[in-house]
Design a protein around this motif. Sequence first.
Motif, PDB file in Angstrom:
ATOM      1  N   GLY A 216      11.224  -1.441  -2.626  1.00  0.00           N
ATOM      2  CA  GLY A 216       9.898  -1.498  -2.016  1.00  0.00           C
ATOM      3  C   GLY A 216       9.196  -2.751  -2.490  1.00  0.00           C
ATOM      4  N   LEU A 217       8.409  -3.342  -1.626  1.00  0.00           N
ATOM      5  CA  LEU A 217       7.679  -4.558  -2.013  1.00  0.00           C
ATOM      6  C   LEU A 217       6.319  -4.561  -1.328  1.00  0.00           C
ATOM      7  N   VAL A 218       5.268  -4.764  -2.125  1.00  0.00           N
ATOM      8  CA  VAL A 218       3.920  -4.932  -1.581  1.00  0.00           C
ATOM      9  C   VAL A 218       3.343  -6.205  -2.181  1.00  0.00           C
ATOM     10  N   ILE A 219       2.945  -7.116  -1.346  1.00  0.00           N
ATOM     11  CA  ILE A 219       2.311  -8.351  -1.822  1.00  0.00           C
ATOM     12  C   ILE A 219       1.011  -8.552  -1.044  1.00  0.00           C
ATOM     13  N   ASP A 220      -0.083  -8.665  -1.784  1.00  0.00           N
ATOM     14  CA  ASP A 220      -1.355  -9.056  -1.179  1.00  0.00           C
ATOM     15  C   ASP A 220      -2.219  -9.604  -2.304  1.00  0.00           C
ATOM     16  N   LYS A 221      -3.533  -9.579  -2.144  1.00  0.00           N
ATOM     17  CA  LYS A 221      -4.355 -10.191  -3.183  1.00  0.00           C
ATOM     18  C   LYS A 221      -4.832  -9.183  -4.227  1.00  0.00           C
ATOM     19  N   LYS A 222      -4.699  -7.901  -3.962  1.00  0.00           N
ATOM     20  CA  LYS A 222      -5.385  -6.942  -4.831  1.00  0.00           C
ATOM     21  C   LYS A 222      -4.504  -5.816  -5.386  1.00  0.00           C
ATOM     22  N   THR A 223      -3.302  -5.671  -4.868  1.00  0.00           N
ATOM     23  CA  THR A 223      -2.508  -4.501  -5.261  1.00  0.00           C
ATOM     24  C   THR A 223      -2.108  -4.602  -6.733  1.00  0.00           C
ATOM     25  N   HIS A 224      -2.422  -3.563  -7.492  1.00  0.00           N
ATOM     26  CA  HIS A 224      -2.101  -3.573  -8.920  1.00  0.00           C
ATOM     27  C   HIS A 224      -1.229  -2.382  -9.296  1.00  0.00           C
ATOM     28  N   MET A 225      -0.970  -2.264 -10.586  1.00  0.00           N
ATOM     29  CA  MET A 225      -0.025  -1.260 -11.053  1.00  0.00           C
ATOM     30  C   MET A 225      -0.510   0.166 -10.792  1.00  0.00           C
ATOM     31  N   GLY A 226      -1.837   0.343 -10.697  1.00  0.00           N
ATOM     32  CA  GLY A 226      -2.363   1.663 -10.343  1.00  0.00           C
ATOM     33  C   GLY A 226      -1.931   2.064  -8.943  1.00  0.00           C
ATOM     34  N   HIS A 227      -1.892   1.056  -8.043  1.00  0.00           N
ATOM     35  CA  HIS A 227      -1.414   1.349  -6.684  1.00  0.00           C
ATOM     36  C   HIS A 227       0.070   1.695  -6.694  1.00  0.00           C
ATOM     37  N   LEU A 283      13.019  13.075 -16.214  1.00  0.00           N
ATOM     38  CA  LEU A 283      14.238  12.568 -15.609  1.00  0.00           C
ATOM     39  C   LEU A 283      13.935  11.205 -15.000  1.00  0.00           C
ATOM     40  N   GLU A 284      14.692  10.210 -15.443  1.00  0.00           N
ATOM     41  CA  GLU A 284      14.449   8.860 -14.942  1.00  0.00           C
ATOM     42  C   GLU A 284      14.957   8.740 -13.519  1.00  0.00           C
ATOM     43  N   ILE A 285      14.110   8.236 -12.618  1.00  0.00           N
ATOM     44  CA  ILE A 285      14.637   8.080 -11.252  1.00  0.00           C
ATOM     45  C   ILE A 285      14.496   6.683 -10.673  1.00  0.00           C
ATOM     46  N   LEU A 286      13.643   5.842 -11.229  1.00  0.00           N
ATOM     47  CA  LEU A 286      13.559   4.530 -10.586  1.00  0.00           C
ATOM     48  C   LEU A 286      12.960   3.484 -11.514  1.00  0.00           C
ATOM     49  N   GLY A 287      13.141   2.240 -11.124  1.00  0.00           N
ATOM     50  CA  GLY A 287      12.589   1.100 -11.849  1.00  0.00           C
ATOM     51  C   GLY A 287      11.550   0.405 -10.983  1.00  0.00           C
ATOM     52  N   SER A 288      10.544  -0.201 -11.634  1.00  0.00           N
ATOM     53  CA  SER A 288       9.468  -0.793 -10.856  1.00  0.00           C
ATOM     54  C   SER A 288       8.698  -1.791 -11.710  1.00  0.00           C
ATOM     55  N   GLY A 289       7.725  -2.413 -11.110  1.00  0.00           N
ATOM     56  CA  GLY A 289       6.865  -3.312 -11.870  1.00  0.00           C
ATOM     57  C   GLY A 289       6.059  -4.211 -10.959  1.00  0.00           C
ATOM     58  N   MET A 290       5.241  -5.052 -11.590  1.00  0.00           N
ATOM     59  CA  MET A 290       4.476  -6.045 -10.836  1.00  0.00           C
ATOM     60  C   MET A 290       5.380  -7.268 -10.641  1.00  0.00           C
ATOM     61  N   VAL A 291       5.424  -7.767  -9.423  1.00  0.00           N
ATOM     62  CA  VAL A 291       6.338  -8.878  -9.128  1.00  0.00           C
ATOM     63  C   VAL A 291       6.050 -10.042 -10.078  1.00  0.00           C
ATOM     64  N   HIS A 292       7.115 -10.561 -10.691  1.00  0.00           N
ATOM     65  CA  HIS A 292       6.992 -11.610 -11.696  1.00  0.00           C
ATOM     66  C   HIS A 292       6.392 -12.864 -11.059  1.00  0.00           C
ATOM     67  N   PRO A 293       5.420 -13.496 -11.733  1.00  0.00           N
ATOM     68  CA  PRO A 293       4.817 -14.710 -11.163  1.00  0.00           C
ATOM     69  C   PRO A 293       5.851 -15.763 -10.802  1.00  0.00           C
ATOM     70  N   LYS A 294       6.933 -15.848 -11.577  1.00  0.00           N
ATOM     71  CA  LYS A 294       7.951 -16.858 -11.262  1.00  0.00           C
ATOM     72  C   LYS A 294       8.658 -16.531  -9.947  1.00  0.00           C
ATOM     73  N   PHE A 311       9.626  -1.957  -6.363  1.00  0.00           N
ATOM     74  CA  PHE A 311      10.324  -0.846  -7.012  1.00  0.00           C
ATOM     75  C   PHE A 311      11.691  -0.699  -6.364  1.00  0.00           C
ATOM     76  N   GLY A 312      12.574  -0.003  -7.039  1.00  0.00           N
ATOM     77  CA  GLY A 312      13.894   0.214  -6.469  1.00  0.00           C
ATOM     78  C   GLY A 312      14.500   1.499  -6.998  1.00  0.00           C
ATOM     79  N   MET A 313      15.207   2.192  -6.144  1.00  0.00           N
ATOM     80  CA  MET A 313      15.879   3.417  -6.606  1.00  0.00           C
ATOM     81  C   MET A 313      17.168   3.616  -5.834  1.00  0.00           C
TER      82      MET A 313
END
Lengths: 356, 799
Positions: A216-227, A283-294, A311-313
């Motif tokens: 999954g990928l969301v890119i805009d100006k405001k989406t943060h880890m709470g989203h 139970l671990e089901i997925l990995g995720s994070g804020m897209v790296h600036p690089k 995120f990815g699963m």
Amino acid sequence: MDSLEQLQSSLIDRVAAAGDLETLEQLRVQALGKKGELTQRLKTLGSLSPDERKEAGQGLNRVKEALNAAIESRRGDLEETALEARLAKEAIDVTLPARPAEVGRIHPISQTWEELVAIFGEMGFSVAEGPHIEDDFHNFTALNIHESHPARQDMDTFYLRPAEDGSRKVLRTHTSPVQIRTMLSEKPPIRIIVPGRTFRADHDATHSPMFHQVEGLVIDKKTHMGHLKGTLTAFCRAYFGIDDLPLRFRPSYFPFTEPSAEVDIGCSREGGELKIGPGKDWLEILGSGMVHPKVLANCGIDPEVYQGFAFGMGIERIAMLKYGFPDLRIFYETDLRWLKHYGFVPLELPSLVRGS
Amino acid sequence: MKFTLAWLKDHLETEASFKEITDTLSMIGLEVEGIEDRAEALKAFTVARVKEARQHPNADRLRVCIVDTGREEVQVVCGAPNAKTGMLGVFAPVGSYVPGTEITLKAGNIRGEESNGMLVSEREMGLSDDHEGIIELSEDVPLGTPFARVAGLDDPVIEIAITPNRGDCLGVRGIARDLAAAGLGTLKPLDETPVPGVFESPIKWRRDLPEDQQHLCPFVAGRSFRNVKNGPSPKWMQDRLRAIGLRPISALVDITNYVTFGLNRPLHVFDADKVKGDVVMRLAKPGSEIVALDGDTYSLDETMVVIEDDAGPEGIGGIMGGEVSGCTEETTNVFLEAALFDPVRVAESGRKLGIHSDARYRFERGVDPNFVLPAVEVASRLILELCGGEASAVVTAGELPAWDRQVSLRPSRTATLCGVEIAADRQGEILERLGFAVGQDGDRLTAAVPSWRPDIEGEACLVEEVLRIHGYDAIPEVDLPRETYLPKAALSPSQRRVAATRTALAWRGMLEGVTFSFVSSKEAALFGGMPDALRLDNPISADLDVMRPTPLANLASAAVRNADRGYGDLALFEVGPQYHDDSPKGQATVAAGIRAGESQGRNWTAAPRPVDAFDAKGDAEAVLAACAAPTGNLQVTPDAPAWYHPGRSGVLRLGPNVLAQFGELHPRVLKALDLKGPAVAFEVFLDRVPLPRAGKQKPALLTLSAFQPVSRDFAFLVDEDVPAEKLLRAARGADKALISDVALFDVYRGKGVEPGKKSLAIAVTLQPREATLTDQEIEAVAEKVVKQVTTATGGALRA
């Protein structure tokens, strides 16, 4: 008069005695046909005086009416009997099986794929796809996984035969290169999921050389880890159908996200049986994070302006958890006994609004 | 990474419970993968005295022992040769589980003597392979003491997963530092005070690296020790090493391992008497070889850093020491190595050599450059303490690379990037506890990155550091705002067709498979073969060594597997990729299917029927219909590719555009696969099916006729090679306004039809629109039909 009454009663007796429709018809013709008894008598009325004619005529017509009524009634009875006889003769053994018209099955991976589309589609995600044969740039470098990165060694990459210049194409080790392709070709806001085949050179009871991920990928100006947390919580609850399913975020590391999080869902393992839902265990089901600036910068997106999450699963993994398929390898075996048992009847595509 | 609780507490002053510690580890990113509390597992085993051991009356090799457990006396029959009166051993009572034999003890009677429990050997305890006799303990242990405590096994072992960025936590001290930062106590100071050297080291370091490759080993330190005694290391050290899965070897070697795992600082010790001349850091001479400490011989190339003396390579830099100059029990003079190596080169050399060592693992992830010299002192102190002797002055070569990395953080970023409001001072405090030197620059925090954290590169890294110590639980759940009130279509039209195709085929009774994208070269060859560019360079097996030319290749093999299980009547399909070349466009989506054996199986309503090409044609047409292909315009030609029966297969096409192919599988293919026929297959190339024009949702307007249709049958005699399609097309074209349908209802050969000909019977439906047709009008159309058909086919109306 006597003879008229006698005539009527004798005719009606014969009608009542008629054993079948044919006999009844013969009777009708004998009495009411062109040369029938009553018809003949009616013809003789012309020779009578008007008064006699009137009386005799009325008498004959009463007989005629009574006879017609008796015939119709008898006809109804006989038809009913005939129908019953026919029905009895036509009886079949309804316990015989119907003509076979076997319906096939949809593979659990396809079903889960459609479930993912149904849920994330409601949240405004669209489905992106990309090639399975990738180059180094899209699969690794652009994702901040450099040649010497330990993560690169951990991935058990499949390579194709080297080209003349020595470069080797890879079978994508994750669906993440489609993030790169999308960010390079589209301008934010971006909101995609990427289901698809992925490949790792690993084969044992819990690893298959090919499996499926959804990214999954969301890119805009405001989406943060709470989203990110809100999105994944909504997804997991909808997917597993558990409204109070707890989620836990733990710090982790992926080269292409920062901060990174692994996500656990609540479960209990009491009595050795895994049950997803509120419980003592995770139970671990997925990995995720804020897209790296690089990674953003590698795709020509200014990380000072834009941000977002990824995120990815594993599709097989979430399918196994939801439906309880015990073994991974048999997913790809095309064993028709397994497909018939675990496959899905193609009645309805998954849909949140339909509850299917 | 494994460590024990006591080892952790050497570095962490804490009041926290074991559970608090393990819970916190996972929540700060050091995921606990396992906890092994052997004291719990070995709870039943206690120290006991053999009060009396006498010969078993009925068995030569057995003894009957009266065992004093400290609480009671029990009789045990024992077969160990060393069971004797007065000895201290380890007793397992009835009901206890013996890990080495995987047996739960029961009370028994062995040749007439009662036996209530067991005196155990190390092998029975699962501790070693030693089965010479039962465990014999020294005299000073009180009866009833848990054996785990005596054996040093009462220290719980924690195993955590270390992500590739956290090399600093590949030492117990790094883990303690993170826990301290998370508020679980304080990091204890480490004694790094220099050990004075009392003599000049006879061995010196030199570096001889090319000018442009100085970074491969920028700095190395060392020191000599003389008159040491290298025996076994002390029990506490052995216990800890064993607990994390290492085998104690000798004090000198154990010390290097202890520092490696305790402080994330790989070291090496040479037997100084076996070193010839000075030691040099250099690139290996091509073709040189080394016997490493694992006993294997490795060929080195000129990209690999080696430690070389006058005799040749004595170690592979950052990866493994050499056997020749390694320390043994006889070693009395030692030379210690603590070096810095380039992570990338260590990874490359290690990969080439196929060596996975604890040193390589750590150097690859980057070790603390500022800890080289302190580590020399820590190790020196341990050597002197455990092995005696004297230390020389420290010798070095090269220069410590300057570590100076500054990263700044806008405290507001934790809120904008993560949705968590954390006060600026709290953020600074967290970073300080992690070892950052924190300052202020306007509204930014400046953070000097500690030398053990090479992974910290930018602001996002600091946000993660702050947040992980503050706690991810503080991240709120926020709904993703909708971009539009109602969601837009998630799927493109071509993606939707995939689902439609699956549904259509499943409704035709077929089971969907999902098979691998690769096949064997042999299978690929049967279905057209694959170019070399699509061969895997590193397949996991010869069965899966090339990308597939079509999903049909996998389905055909699946059919064989199912038939071998006794399920030969089948109908399978897959909608998946085929591969043409290695470019991003070299992949296409194909719906493929196979049917084998008999259709529908045996049932009372109809005789079983072997599958034939028309089943497959129907499947292909169903897929095309599901994809809204212009099915009315399709042509059928008999030129399917080589894996189909040349006389029983066809191609569905729009001019040159091949949309699908179908037919019986070629008998050669069946034979090669060992698939019993009949088997039919189809492939529909979904990407080639033209997409319906966007926005064209309305069907053509329907006008209903008030007049009944009329049907007329015709039979034509045509040559055997005339395709039915030609006849149907001619009949349909005879009067496009009146003829609404032409159906072929019979194909006849045999009596009344001369050989080489066939009779095709059609029903032509006429739909009048303005008035009921007169007999003359019907006759006129019938004549047109006959004329068109006979002209087109060269056939004749059958009399």
